[in-house]
Design a protein around this motif. Structure first.
Motif, PDB file in Angstrom:
ATOM      1  N   THR A  70       0.837  -1.197   0.000  1.00  0.00           N
ATOM      2  CA  THR A  70       0.000   0.000   0.000  1.00  0.00           C
ATOM      3  C   THR A  70       0.874   1.250   0.000  1.00  0.00           C
ATOM      4  O   THR A  70       2.089   1.173   0.231  1.00  0.00           O
ATOM      5  CB  THR A  70      -0.913   0.047   1.240  1.00  0.00           C
ATOM      6  OG1 THR A  70      -0.096   0.227   2.399  1.00  0.00           O
ATOM      7  CG2 THR A  70      -1.752  -1.224   1.379  1.00  0.00           C
ATOM      8  N   ARG A  71       0.245   2.396  -0.208  1.00  0.00           N
ATOM      9  CA  ARG A  71       0.981   3.664  -0.162  1.00  0.00           C
ATOM     10  C   ARG A  71       1.621   3.900   1.201  1.00  0.00           C
ATOM     11  O   ARG A  71       2.642   4.554   1.309  1.00  0.00           O
ATOM     12  CB  ARG A  71       0.041   4.842  -0.478  1.00  0.00           C
ATOM     13  CG  ARG A  71      -0.446   4.847  -1.895  1.00  0.00           C
ATOM     14  CD  ARG A  71      -1.286   6.060  -2.188  1.00  0.00           C
ATOM     15  NE  ARG A  71      -2.278   6.282  -1.143  1.00  0.00           N
ATOM     16  CZ  ARG A  71      -2.979   7.389  -1.000  1.00  0.00           C
ATOM     17  NH1 ARG A  71      -2.813   8.390  -1.814  1.00  0.00           N
ATOM     18  NH2 ARG A  71      -3.860   7.499  -0.035  1.00  0.00           N
ATOM     19  N   SER A  72       1.014   3.348   2.244  1.00  0.00           N
ATOM     20  CA  SER A  72       1.568   3.529   3.596  1.00  0.00           C
ATOM     21  C   SER A  72       2.672   2.520   3.911  1.00  0.00           C
ATOM     22  O   SER A  72       3.259   2.565   4.984  1.00  0.00           O
ATOM     23  CB  SER A  72       0.453   3.420   4.637  1.00  0.00           C
ATOM     24  OG  SER A  72      -0.079   2.102   4.651  1.00  0.00           O
TER      25      SER A  72
ATOM     26  N   LEU B 149      -6.123  -2.899  -3.377  1.00  0.00           N
ATOM     27  CA  LEU B 149      -6.919  -4.023  -3.860  1.00  0.00           C
ATOM     28  C   LEU B 149      -7.764  -3.613  -5.064  1.00  0.00           C
ATOM     29  O   LEU B 149      -7.862  -4.356  -6.046  1.00  0.00           O
ATOM     30  CB  LEU B 149      -7.790  -4.546  -2.716  1.00  0.00           C
ATOM     31  CG  LEU B 149      -8.390  -5.932  -2.833  1.00  0.00           C
ATOM     32  CD1 LEU B 149      -7.363  -6.988  -3.178  1.00  0.00           C
ATOM     33  CD2 LEU B 149      -9.092  -6.296  -1.522  1.00  0.00           C
ATOM     34  N   LEU B 150      -8.355  -2.413  -5.022  1.00  0.00           N
ATOM     35  CA  LEU B 150      -9.120  -1.918  -6.180  1.00  0.00           C
ATOM     36  C   LEU B 150      -8.231  -1.768  -7.410  1.00  0.00           C
ATOM     37  O   LEU B 150      -8.662  -2.061  -8.530  1.00  0.00           O
ATOM     38  CB  LEU B 150      -9.795  -0.589  -5.845  1.00  0.00           C
ATOM     39  CG  LEU B 150     -11.116  -0.667  -5.102  1.00  0.00           C
ATOM     40  CD1 LEU B 150     -11.590   0.733  -4.698  1.00  0.00           C
ATOM     41  CD2 LEU B 150     -12.189  -1.375  -5.918  1.00  0.00           C
TER      42      LEU B 150
ATOM     43  N   ALA C 291     -12.323  -4.665  10.250  1.00  0.00           N
ATOM     44  CA  ALA C 291     -12.349  -3.386  10.973  1.00  0.00           C
ATOM     45  C   ALA C 291     -10.963  -2.975  11.459  1.00  0.00           C
ATOM     46  O   ALA C 291     -10.607  -1.798  11.407  1.00  0.00           O
ATOM     47  CB  ALA C 291     -13.322  -3.479  12.148  1.00  0.00           C
ATOM     48  N   ASP C 292     -10.159  -3.935  11.906  1.00  0.00           N
ATOM     49  CA  ASP C 292      -8.844  -3.612  12.454  1.00  0.00           C
ATOM     50  C   ASP C 292      -7.765  -3.391  11.387  1.00  0.00           C
ATOM     51  O   ASP C 292      -6.609  -3.138  11.712  1.00  0.00           O
ATOM     52  CB  ASP C 292      -8.392  -4.672  13.466  1.00  0.00           C
ATOM     53  CG  ASP C 292      -8.496  -6.097  12.956  1.00  0.00           C
ATOM     54  OD1 ASP C 292      -9.237  -6.349  11.981  1.00  0.00           O
ATOM     55  OD2 ASP C 292      -7.842  -6.987  13.536  1.00  0.00           O
ATOM     56  N   PHE C 293      -8.135  -3.441  10.105  1.00  0.00           N
ATOM     57  CA  PHE C 293      -7.190  -3.185   9.021  1.00  0.00           C
ATOM     58  C   PHE C 293      -7.623  -2.015   8.144  1.00  0.00           C
ATOM     59  O   PHE C 293      -7.024  -1.769   7.093  1.00  0.00           O
ATOM     60  CB  PHE C 293      -6.998  -4.442   8.162  1.00  0.00           C
ATOM     61  CG  PHE C 293      -6.084  -5.444   8.797  1.00  0.00           C
ATOM     62  CD1 PHE C 293      -4.737  -5.488   8.480  1.00  0.00           C
ATOM     63  CD2 PHE C 293      -6.577  -6.348   9.729  1.00  0.00           C
ATOM     64  CE1 PHE C 293      -3.894  -6.411   9.082  1.00  0.00           C
ATOM     65  CE2 PHE C 293      -5.739  -7.273  10.335  1.00  0.00           C
ATOM     66  CZ  PHE C 293      -4.390  -7.309  10.010  1.00  0.00           C
ATOM     67  N   LYS C 294      -8.647  -1.281   8.567  1.00  0.00           N
ATOM     68  CA  LYS C 294      -9.124  -0.140   7.790  1.00  0.00           C
ATOM     69  C   LYS C 294      -8.139   1.020   7.877  1.00  0.00           C
ATOM     70  O   LYS C 294      -7.364   1.112   8.811  1.00  0.00           O
ATOM     71  CB  LYS C 294     -10.503   0.302   8.296  1.00  0.00           C
ATOM     72  CG  LYS C 294     -11.598  -0.702   7.983  1.00  0.00           C
ATOM     73  CD  LYS C 294     -12.886  -0.353   8.644  1.00  0.00           C
ATOM     74  CE  LYS C 294     -13.667   0.612   7.786  1.00  0.00           C
ATOM     75  NZ  LYS C 294     -15.049   0.773   8.283  1.00  0.00           N
ATOM     76  N   ARG C 295      -8.220   1.881   6.892  1.00  0.00           N
ATOM     77  CA  ARG C 295      -7.443   3.124   6.814  1.00  0.00           C
ATOM     78  C   ARG C 295      -5.950   2.909   6.615  1.00  0.00           C
ATOM     79  O   ARG C 295      -5.142   3.763   6.937  1.00  0.00           O
ATOM     80  CB  ARG C 295      -7.695   4.015   8.034  1.00  0.00           C
ATOM     81  CG  ARG C 295      -9.126   4.528   8.077  1.00  0.00           C
ATOM     82  CD  ARG C 295      -9.453   5.204   9.397  1.00  0.00           C
ATOM     83  NE  ARG C 295     -10.858   5.501   9.524  1.00  0.00           N
ATOM     84  CZ  ARG C 295     -11.827   4.620   9.738  1.00  0.00           C
ATOM     85  NH1 ARG C 295     -11.546   3.359   9.836  1.00  0.00           N
ATOM     86  NH2 ARG C 295     -13.085   5.007   9.851  1.00  0.00           N
ATOM     87  N   GLY C 296      -5.580   1.768   6.050  1.00  0.00           N
ATOM     88  CA  GLY C 296      -4.172   1.510   5.775  1.00  0.00           C
ATOM     89  C   GLY C 296      -3.853   1.472   4.291  1.00  0.00           C
ATOM     90  O   GLY C 296      -2.738   1.180   3.896  1.00  0.00           O
ATOM     91  N   GLY C 297      -4.859   1.748   3.459  1.00  0.00           N
ATOM     92  CA  GLY C 297      -4.646   1.754   2.019  1.00  0.00           C
ATOM     93  C   GLY C 297      -4.884   0.422   1.334  1.00  0.00           C
ATOM     94  O   GLY C 297      -4.681   0.294   0.128  1.00  0.00           O
TER      95      GLY C 297
ATOM     96  N   ILE D 257      -7.313 -13.514   6.402  1.00  0.00           N
ATOM     97  CA  ILE D 257      -7.915 -12.722   5.336  1.00  0.00           C
ATOM     98  C   ILE D 257      -8.230 -11.358   5.940  1.00  0.00           C
ATOM     99  O   ILE D 257      -8.911 -11.270   6.962  1.00  0.00           O
ATOM    100  CB  ILE D 257      -9.200 -13.379   4.801  1.00  0.00           C
ATOM    101  CG1 ILE D 257      -8.878 -14.737   4.166  1.00  0.00           C
ATOM    102  CG2 ILE D 257      -9.889 -12.459   3.792  1.00  0.00           C
ATOM    103  CD1 ILE D 257     -10.095 -15.556   3.786  1.00  0.00           C
ATOM    104  N   VAL D 258      -7.716 -10.296   5.327  1.00  0.00           N
ATOM    105  CA  VAL D 258      -7.944  -8.955   5.846  1.00  0.00           C
ATOM    106  C   VAL D 258      -8.913  -8.155   4.978  1.00  0.00           C
ATOM    107  O   VAL D 258      -9.466  -7.152   5.426  1.00  0.00           O
ATOM    108  CB  VAL D 258      -6.629  -8.175   6.049  1.00  0.00           C
ATOM    109  CG1 VAL D 258      -5.767  -8.875   7.087  1.00  0.00           C
ATOM    110  CG2 VAL D 258      -5.869  -7.989   4.746  1.00  0.00           C
ATOM    111  N   ALA D 259      -9.111  -8.591   3.726  1.00  0.00           N
ATOM    112  CA  ALA D 259     -10.050  -7.901   2.840  1.00  0.00           C
ATOM    113  C   ALA D 259     -10.421  -8.837   1.700  1.00  0.00           C
ATOM    114  O   ALA D 259      -9.719  -9.817   1.419  1.00  0.00           O
ATOM    115  CB  ALA D 259      -9.442  -6.616   2.286  1.00  0.00           C
TER     116      ALA D 259
END
Length: 193
Positions: A29-31, A134-135, A123-129, A100-102
């Motif tokens: 991810t970008r982060s 994935l999109l 929920a615990d992996f949101k906002r990390g890009g 599985i996180v997403a």
């Protein structure tokens, strides 16, 4: 690219590599968060059931566009028993734990021109890009299939997803006949994937 994928040969075994295997990848991810993505298989049903117990109830409602408390067998079966041609479900896997996180499902029409995508994330992996990355992976897969337009049906209340998709170049419009739903659409080609 699809022709290259189907013609690739595993040198060690001298057999064609299945296109499904070709869409497994390690992404960042970008982060800077690294995760593995791969297409779902029937063996993933139990792990997906566990995954959905860690998705916010509101996000479950947004993902399935209905108020559900638990993702049932029939819904899980539809996520793991895909044809890998018109329908694909990608799983984002945390490399250290195997969780599985997403998940991101793409379902195309019969002409492979238009497709719908739906994403869910723990929920615990949101906002990390993870969703953005994935999109992007799903868009590359769609381009390889010749798909030109990707849509996402979102509840009007799902401001976070609508904003995410708008930031990625999607356009929003009202859903004919359902004022509670927005249709987000993006035209894609090889330069946008």
């Amino acid at each position: 690219m699809a022709e290259l994928v189907s013609e690739r040969v595993n040198a060690a075994e001298q057999r064609p590599v299945a296109p499904v295997e070709a869409w497994s990848a390690d992404l960042v991810t970008r982060s800077g968060y690294a995760f593995h993505v791969r297409p779902a298989s029937p063996n993933d049903e139990a792990a997906l059931a566990e995954f959905f117990t860690h998705v916010d109830k509101e996000d479950l409602r947004f993902r399935f566009l209905s108020a559900i408390q638990k993702v049932g067998h029939d819904q899980l079966k539809a996520l793991v028993m895909v044809d890998h041609q018109r329908t694909e479900n990608f799983l984002a896997i945390e490399p250290e734990t195997g969780l599985i996180v997403a998940t991101a499902m793409l379902a195309a029409d019969e002409t492979l021109t238009n497709a719908e995508v739906a994403v869910a994330i723990r929920a615990d992996f949101k906002r990390g890009g993870i969703s953005w990355t994935l999109l992007d992976h799903v868009a590359r897969f769609a381009v390889s299939k010749g798909i030109r337009t990707v849509e996402s049906m979102e509840s009007r209340d799902n401001h976070e997803a609508i904003e995410l998709e708008r930031e990625r170049g999607w356009t929003a419009s009202a859903c004919p006949g359902d004022p509670t739903v927005m249709v987000l659409r993006k035209k894609i080609d090889a330069t946008h994937a």
